[in-house]
Design a protein around this motif. Sequence first.
Motif, short mmCIF file in Angstrom:
data_model
loop_
_atom_site.label_atom_id
_atom_site.label_comp_id
_atom_site.label_asym_id
_atom_site.label_seq_id
_atom_site.Cartn_x
_atom_site.Cartn_y
_atom_site.Cartn_z
N MET A 166 22.69 74.47 7.93
CA MET A 166 23.84 75.30 7.63
C MET A 166 24.16 76.16 8.84
O MET A 166 23.30 76.85 9.37
CB MET A 166 23.52 76.19 6.42
N GLU A 167 25.40 76.10 9.28
CA GLU A 167 25.80 76.89 10.43
C GLU A 167 26.75 77.99 9.99
O GLU A 167 27.63 77.78 9.16
CB GLU A 167 26.48 75.99 11.46
N LEU A 168 26.54 79.17 10.53
CA LEU A 168 27.39 80.32 10.21
C LEU A 168 28.78 80.13 10.79
O LEU A 168 28.94 79.53 11.86
CB LEU A 168 26.79 81.60 10.80
N SER A 169 29.78 80.67 10.11
CA SER A 169 31.12 80.67 10.67
C SER A 169 31.13 81.61 11.88
O SER A 169 30.24 82.46 12.03
CB SER A 169 32.13 81.14 9.62
N LEU A 189 16.39 86.36 12.07
CA LEU A 189 16.17 85.19 11.21
C LEU A 189 17.48 84.53 10.81
O LEU A 189 17.60 83.30 10.86
CB LEU A 189 15.40 85.61 9.95
N VAL A 190 18.47 85.32 10.42
CA VAL A 190 19.76 84.76 10.03
C VAL A 190 20.38 84.02 11.22
O VAL A 190 20.89 82.91 11.07
CB VAL A 190 20.70 85.86 9.50
N THR A 223 22.51 79.21 13.49
CA THR A 223 23.16 78.86 14.76
C THR A 223 22.39 77.73 15.43
O THR A 223 21.26 77.41 15.03
CB THR A 223 23.17 80.07 15.72
N PRO A 224 22.97 77.13 16.45
CA PRO A 224 22.26 76.04 17.15
C PRO A 224 20.99 76.48 17.87
O PRO A 224 20.19 75.64 18.27
CB PRO A 224 23.30 75.55 18.18
N TRP A 225 20.79 77.80 18.06
CA TRP A 225 19.56 78.24 18.72
C TRP A 225 18.35 77.81 17.92
O TRP A 225 17.33 77.45 18.48
CB TRP A 225 19.55 79.76 18.90
N GLY A 226 18.44 77.86 16.61
CA GLY A 226 17.35 77.41 15.76
C GLY A 226 16.10 78.26 15.89
O GLY A 226 15.89 78.93 16.89
N PRO A 227 15.25 78.22 14.87
CA PRO A 227 14.03 79.03 14.91
C PRO A 227 12.92 78.45 15.77
O PRO A 227 12.00 79.15 16.13
CB PRO A 227 13.60 79.09 13.44
N ALA A 228 13.01 77.16 16.10
CA ALA A 228 11.89 76.54 16.82
C ALA A 228 12.34 75.62 17.95
O ALA A 228 11.58 74.78 18.39
CB ALA A 228 11.02 75.76 15.84
N ARG A 257 9.25 71.00 22.18
CA ARG A 257 9.33 69.57 21.88
C ARG A 257 10.37 69.30 20.80
O ARG A 257 11.14 68.36 20.87
CB ARG A 257 7.96 69.07 21.41
N ARG A 258 10.39 70.19 19.82
CA ARG A 258 11.36 70.05 18.73
C ARG A 258 12.79 70.21 19.24
O ARG A 258 13.70 69.56 18.76
CB ARG A 258 11.07 71.09 17.66
N GLY A 259 12.99 71.06 20.23
CA GLY A 259 14.32 71.27 20.79
C GLY A 259 14.78 70.14 21.69
O GLY A 259 15.97 69.85 21.78
#
Length: 176
Positions: A1-4, A72-73, A78-83, A156-158
């Motif tokens: 889910m990407e924020l507007s 966290l939000v 966003t495309p930055w992602g948590p990991a 690696r995930r990125g």
Amino acid sequence: MELSRPARRAHLVIHVVASAGRPGPTVGLLALGVTANTTGEPAAVEASVRALKLFADRLLLPIAFLALAGGLVLSLGTPWGPARHRWVRTGFWLTLATVTATVLAPRAGVNAAAEAVSAGHALPDGGDVLMGPVVSLTAHVLMTVISVLKPWGLTRRGRRPRAAVRGPASAGPARV
């Protein structure tokens, strides 16, 4: 889910303001702790310790939780992602550690100091009111440096999603 875009910008402003605002109260705690440890006047010690308690109880926790929630939000929306990026992951763990330390560490020392001083006793252990702000300020400076410089690249995930978007490696330019 990407924020507007408007939601992302609003959360970014909240996160940056909260994150940039965290060192301010920490420097205030450090100044109050130094004052409590160096002044010889019991009234000044008591006023410093009372202000320390107010900062620790009413100011630090809301700002810390706001910075953590905003991060966290943003990382999830966003495309930055948590990991995906090492700097995001490092910033998250440092923020989580400082929030946990804010909840647990300085409050016990500040509460003990406030009880002792209000009862007319001397400051029990000056290190209790100084160590927390020193460690916290160091962590805030480190998190700011990491957030600005964004070192270490992708995890690696990125790298995986980017490789899937690019497709298989080509053999090179066509020769005529």
